[in-house]
Design a protein around this motif. Structure first.
Motif, PDB file in Angstrom:
ATOM      1  N   PRO A  73     -50.473  68.357   3.144  1.00 56.10           N
ATOM      2  CA  PRO A  73     -50.586  69.702   3.730  1.00 56.10           C
ATOM      3  C   PRO A  73     -49.777  70.743   2.978  1.00 56.10           C
ATOM      4  O   PRO A  73     -50.177  71.906   2.904  1.00 56.10           O
ATOM      5  N   LEU A  74     -48.664  70.337   2.388  1.00 53.38           N
ATOM      6  CA  LEU A  74     -47.851  71.295   1.642  1.00 53.38           C
ATOM      7  C   LEU A  74     -48.564  71.765   0.380  1.00 53.38           C
ATOM      8  O   LEU A  74     -48.507  72.949   0.026  1.00 53.38           O
ATOM      9  N   GLU A  75     -49.263  70.854  -0.284  1.00 53.29           N
ATOM     10  CA  GLU A  75     -50.043  71.241  -1.474  1.00 53.29           C
ATOM     11  C   GLU A  75     -51.142  72.222  -1.087  1.00 53.29           C
ATOM     12  O   GLU A  75     -51.390  73.208  -1.780  1.00 53.29           O
ATOM     13  N   LYS A  78     -49.693  75.731  -0.403  1.00 54.49           N
ATOM     14  CA  LYS A  78     -49.341  76.502  -1.606  1.00 54.49           C
ATOM     15  C   LYS A  78     -50.460  77.456  -2.004  1.00 54.49           C
ATOM     16  O   LYS A  78     -50.215  78.558  -2.468  1.00 54.49           O
ATOM     17  N   GLU A  79     -51.692  77.023  -1.822  1.00 54.32           N
ATOM     18  CA  GLU A  79     -52.855  77.825  -2.224  1.00 54.32           C
ATOM     19  C   GLU A  79     -53.172  78.939  -1.231  1.00 54.32           C
ATOM     20  O   GLU A  79     -53.883  79.875  -1.566  1.00 54.32           O
ATOM     21  N   ARG A  80     -52.654  78.836  -0.012  1.00 55.36           N
ATOM     22  CA  ARG A  80     -53.016  79.807   1.021  1.00 55.36           C
ATOM     23  C   ARG A  80     -51.908  80.803   1.345  1.00 55.36           C
ATOM     24  O   ARG A  80     -52.160  81.807   2.002  1.00 55.36           O
ATOM     25  N   LEU A  81     -50.699  80.526   0.896  1.00 61.53           N
ATOM     26  CA  LEU A  81     -49.598  81.457   1.148  1.00 61.53           C
ATOM     27  C   LEU A  81     -49.628  82.610   0.148  1.00 61.53           C
ATOM     28  O   LEU A  81     -50.138  82.444  -0.968  1.00 61.53           O
ATOM     29  N   ALA A  86     -41.807  81.789  -1.821  1.00 61.80           N
ATOM     30  CA  ALA A  86     -41.044  80.918  -2.717  1.00 61.80           C
ATOM     31  C   ALA A  86     -41.426  79.459  -2.505  1.00 61.80           C
ATOM     32  O   ALA A  86     -41.275  78.929  -1.403  1.00 61.80           O
ATOM     33  N   ALA A  87     -41.914  78.803  -3.558  1.00 68.22           N
ATOM     34  CA  ALA A  87     -42.380  77.419  -3.471  1.00 68.22           C
ATOM     35  C   ALA A  87     -41.283  76.476  -2.988  1.00 68.22           C
ATOM     36  O   ALA A  87     -41.573  75.475  -2.318  1.00 68.22           O
ATOM     37  N   GLU A  88     -40.015  76.789  -3.290  1.00 63.41           N
ATOM     38  CA  GLU A  88     -38.930  75.896  -2.851  1.00 63.41           C
ATOM     39  C   GLU A  88     -38.737  75.908  -1.336  1.00 63.41           C
ATOM     40  O   GLU A  88     -38.018  75.073  -0.784  1.00 63.41           O
TER      41      GLU A  88
END
Length: 195
Positions: A73-75, A78-81, A86-88
């Motif tokens: 879900p985190l991957e 990343k595409e929808r935020l 900040a990726a971290e």
């Protein structure tokens, strides 16, 4: 028993995510809409596909931490935020091992009731440790009989009051009136404030 990283990753990969509404939960959207302080430090634990995270980021909240035990879900998130996120702040970790904080607000949506019931006292202690004094834990808890056939495992208003009262002031704990139709009558909206 813990439902571990491999369990949740497999559920996401197999698309066995019946809890996923494909959108921000209406009761949580209504709560977020009334928040005016955009610099609140907010944690979304067990965030799954993170619709609330996207909603918060698009509304201008700056200090979000999104936590999930599974990478899938985190991957996707990343595409929808927004690109400015900040990726971290997308953290792959077990909630019970997560020691960051303190947070001003933790938003709960289906995470608590996805945990095996024997972990609920540990959840309360972990939330207490993650929040600043006066910080809030808010969101939705399921209101249907406890079952071993989870997740979700269910629970009741009485159980929640007993579990949380030693560490939190119960500010709101009531039937959600704006749940999606399949969840009408089975969600409690709550705001608990750390003592």
């Amino acid at each position: 028993m813990r439902l571990n990283k491999a369990y949740w990753q497999q559920r996401y990969e197999a698309r066995k995510t019946g809890w996923d509404m494909g959108m921000v939960s209406p009761p949580l959207a209504a709560y977020i809409d009334q928040l005016t302080e955009k610099n609140l430090r907010i944690l979304l634990p067990g965030a799954g596909m993170g619709y609330e995270a996207v909603y918060l980021a698009e509304a201008g909240f700056k200090a979000l931490t999104v936590l999930d035990i599974a990478p899938y879900p985190l991957e996707s998130l990343k595409e929808r935020l927004p690109a400015s996120f900040a990726a971290e702040n997308l953290v792959e970790a077990d909630f019970f091992d997560f020691k960051e904080g303190p947070f001003d607000l933790v938003l709960e949506h289906t995470f608590f009731c996805a945990l095996p019931p024997e972990l609920r006292p540990e959840y309360v202690l972990t939330m207490n440790a993650l929040l600043r004094p006066g910080g809030k834990l808010a969101g939705l808890l399921f209101d249907f009989p406890l079952t071993p056939q989870g997740p979700p495992f269910g629970g009741s208003k009485e159980e929640y009051e007993q579990l949380f009262t030693p560490y939190f002031h119960i500010r709101v704990l009531e039937r959600a009136t704006n749940s999606i139709p399949p969840r009408q009558g089975s969600e409690l909206f709550f705001i608990f404030e750390k003592k």
